[in-house]
Write an enzyme that holds these catalytic residues in place. Structure first.
Site, PDB file in Angstrom:
ATOM      1  N   ASN A 192      -2.494   9.577  -3.980  1.00 27.78           N
ATOM      2  CA  ASN A 192      -2.768   8.178  -4.524  1.00 27.78           C
ATOM      3  C   ASN A 192      -3.900   7.840  -3.862  1.00 27.78           C
ATOM      4  O   ASN A 192      -4.760   8.667  -3.387  1.00 27.78           O
ATOM      5  CB  ASN A 192      -1.473   7.207  -3.921  1.00 27.78           C
ATOM      6  N   LYS A 193      -4.151   6.309  -4.190  1.00 24.16           N
ATOM      7  CA  LYS A 193      -5.506   5.813  -3.977  1.00 24.16           C
ATOM      8  C   LYS A 193      -6.035   5.997  -2.323  1.00 24.16           C
ATOM      9  O   LYS A 193      -4.993   6.203  -1.624  1.00 24.16           O
ATOM     10  CB  LYS A 193      -5.543   4.269  -4.129  1.00 24.16           C
ATOM     11  N   GLN A 196      -9.294  -2.725  -5.845  1.00 22.77           N
ATOM     12  CA  GLN A 196      -8.187  -2.756  -6.906  1.00 22.77           C
ATOM     13  C   GLN A 196      -7.015  -3.797  -6.177  1.00 22.77           C
ATOM     14  O   GLN A 196      -6.388  -4.391  -7.094  1.00 22.77           O
ATOM     15  CB  GLN A 196      -7.368  -1.371  -7.293  1.00 22.77           C
ATOM     16  N   ASP A 220      -0.572   9.024  -8.268  1.00 22.87           N
ATOM     17  CA  ASP A 220      -1.375   9.592  -9.431  1.00 22.87           C
ATOM     18  C   ASP A 220      -0.968  10.855  -9.856  1.00 22.87           C
ATOM     19  O   ASP A 220      -0.932  11.122 -11.085  1.00 22.87           O
ATOM     20  CB  ASP A 220      -2.953   9.530  -9.204  1.00 22.87           C
ATOM     21  N   ARG A 275     -10.802  11.538 -16.443  1.00 23.39           N
ATOM     22  CA  ARG A 275     -10.589  11.506 -14.909  1.00 23.39           C
ATOM     23  C   ARG A 275      -9.692  12.787 -14.429  1.00 23.39           C
ATOM     24  O   ARG A 275      -8.535  12.896 -15.146  1.00 23.39           O
ATOM     25  CB  ARG A 275      -9.887  10.030 -14.576  1.00 23.39           C
ATOM     26  N   ARG A 316      -7.189   1.778 -15.784  1.00 16.65           N
ATOM     27  CA  ARG A 316      -7.217   2.718 -14.877  1.00 16.65           C
ATOM     28  C   ARG A 316      -5.732   2.358 -14.327  1.00 16.65           C
ATOM     29  O   ARG A 316      -4.888   1.716 -14.980  1.00 16.65           O
ATOM     30  CB  ARG A 316      -8.105   2.553 -13.662  1.00 16.65           C
ATOM     31  N   GLY A 317      -5.264   3.461 -13.360  1.00 13.64           N
ATOM     32  CA  GLY A 317      -3.638   3.548 -13.046  1.00 13.64           C
ATOM     33  C   GLY A 317      -3.107   4.743 -13.864  1.00 13.64           C
ATOM     34  O   GLY A 317      -3.480   4.830 -15.177  1.00 13.64           O
ATOM     35  N   ALA A 318      -2.354   5.483 -13.074  1.00 13.74           N
ATOM     36  CA  ALA A 318      -2.014   6.902 -13.869  1.00 13.74           C
ATOM     37  C   ALA A 318      -1.387   6.545 -15.105  1.00 13.74           C
ATOM     38  O   ALA A 318      -1.718   7.260 -16.029  1.00 13.74           O
ATOM     39  CB  ALA A 318      -1.046   7.652 -12.815  1.00 13.74           C
TER      40      ALA A 318
HETATM   41  O1  MRU Z   1      -8.553   4.737  -9.493  1.00 10.96           O
HETATM   42  P1  MRU Z   1      -7.587   4.106  -9.930  1.00 10.96           P
HETATM   43  O2  MRU Z   1      -7.569   2.527 -10.045  1.00 10.96           O
HETATM   44  O3  MRU Z   1      -6.834   4.547 -11.267  1.00 10.96           O
HETATM   45  O4  MRU Z   1      -6.212   4.111  -8.843  1.00 10.96           O
HETATM   46  C1  MRU Z   1      -5.065   3.867  -9.469  1.00 10.96           C
HETATM   47  C2  MRU Z   1      -3.987   4.048  -8.259  1.00 10.96           C
HETATM   48  O5  MRU Z   1      -4.071   4.776  -7.248  1.00 10.96           O
HETATM   49  C3  MRU Z   1      -2.691   3.595  -8.331  1.00 10.96           C
HETATM   50  O6  MRU Z   1      -1.919   3.403  -7.194  1.00 10.96           O
HETATM   51  C4  MRU Z   1      -1.636   4.865  -9.084  1.00 10.96           C
HETATM   52  O7  MRU Z   1      -2.380   5.058 -10.271  1.00 10.96           O
HETATM   53  C5  MRU Z   1      -0.550   4.722  -9.031  1.00 10.96           C
HETATM   54  S1  MRU Z   1       0.213   3.611  -9.901  1.00 10.96           S
HETATM   55  C6  MRU Z   1       0.618   2.972 -11.173  1.00 10.96           C
END
Ligand code: MRU
Length: 359
Positions: A250-251, A199, A240, A89, A52-54
């Protein structure tokens, strides 16, 4: 990045053409790797959040498409693999960017040449991500050095995991932190636990602990209080998807941190490699926000005496909602830290750093 004495990336090609990943659903209680052998494995790894993570979602999609080319390198195979991976996603735009980059190059090649070219291109995309995050680190380090010079310390607050686990290496928001720590600045990180999937408490805390960076996990609701008390010198988050005007998705919960930061005068910087910019979106209003399983709200995963358990934490029978991201307007962002430098959070600011893309 470091786990013990070993340098790891989050995704790597194996000698037999398969692809290795770290299963992030098992962290921090167990460290396990998983082998991806086909496009279905890669799609599942993204949608079930083993990765996970963009930026890492983008790199996994690229490797997934390369695995798909080993299975069926025809035009139809290319199309179907891309559609399958694209559906995993919705919010992180790096997924679309990686698939479009791969498709543009591969569709110009005869099918017989696609599998080898795709593996090479996926590796290139992964290497590029690591290099971009390293560059974000050097630009962000300047900001942290300035704070340390003024205050003798740098207390960073971060949300979600924008660390090396969310990228191929270094992390976006953590790259400046690792560099600052390594050069001896007095860095401490407030880690938002980041409900519902934790996370921060699970992944960012694990990463920082492995690297030896002083940190403290807090509940998400504690951030505003700490800012009011002067305990936070800077907020660093990832994103993201960033719209062309500098609005950042973002999250979930990031927006509230930005509001509290603005109210208390704490600088709020967002760290992003350029594939995270969606030049096609004029503002953040149209960024698709992923709605995830309400079960992630009603239940948590944790370590009990007998091992890892899943427990209900809400009233049984009460409905729950789980929007996974929110959008922070550009006006609340101090700076966008990219691989090319720090952009003002505006269309003009981004276009000045990326004139080649903005056009
Ligand atoms: O749902 P996730 O765990 O994929 O979300 C990740 C985030 O929101 C990160 O902060 C985001 O991808 C940016 S970071 C490299």
């Amino acid at each position: 990045m470091r786990i013990g004495e070993t340098h790891w990336r989050t995704i790597w090609p194996e000698a037999d053409g398969s692809v290795g990943i770290i299963d992030q659903t098992k962290l921090p209680f167990a460290f396990e790797t998983v082998t991806l052998r086909g496009v279905a494995d890669a799609a599942r790894a993204i949608s079930e959040m083993l990765v996970r993570g963009a930026p890492l979602i983008g790199a996994t999609a690229a490797h997934g498409l390369a695995l798909g080319m080993r299975e069926d390198p025809s035009d139809r195979g290319l199309e179907e693999a891309a559609i399958r991976l694209m559906a995993t996603r919705p919010t992180a735009v790096n997924l679309r960017w990686a698939l479009e980059t791969m498709r543009a190059r591969l569709s110009a090649l005869p099918p017989a040449e696609r599998a080898e070219a795709a593996a090479a291109l996926a590796a290139e995309i992964a290497d590029e991500d690591a290099a971009q995050n390293r560059a974000i680190g050097t630009h962000g380090l300047e900001v942290l050095r300035a704070i340390a010079a003024e205050r003798g310390r740098v207390h960073v607050l971060t949300h979600c995991n924008a660390g090396w686990l969310a990228t191929v290496d270094w992390g976006t928001a953590t790259a400046p932190i690792y560099l600052a720590h390594d050069e001896g600045l007095d860095v401490h990180v407030w880690v938002d636990e980041t409900r519902p999937r934790n996370q921060g408490g699970h992944l960012t805390a694990w990463e920082l602990a492995n690297h030896g960076v002083p940190h403290t996990v807090i509940v998400d609701n504690a951030a505003g209080h700490l800012m009011q008390r002067g305990e936070v010198d800077i907020v660093l988050t990832g994103t993201d998807r960033t719209a062309a005007n500098g609005d950042v998705a973002n999250k979930i919960g990031t927006y509230l941190k930005a509001l509290a930061a603005r109210d208390t005068g704490v600088p709020f910087h967002v760290c992003l490699p350029s594939p995270t910019i969606d030049w096609s979106l004029a503002s953040g209003a149209d960024i698709p926000i992923e709605a995830r399983d309400p079960g992630e709200v009603t239940h948590v995963r944790g370590l009990a005496e007998g091992g890892v358990v899943r427990a209900q934490v809400t009233n049984p029978g009460s409905p729950a909602a789980n929007p996974a991201f929110d959008v922070t307007p550009a006006r609340l962002v101090t700076g966008l830290i990219t691989e090319r430098g720090i952009a003002e959070p505006s269309r003009q600011g981004l276009a000045t750093l990326f004139p080649d893309r903005a056009a």
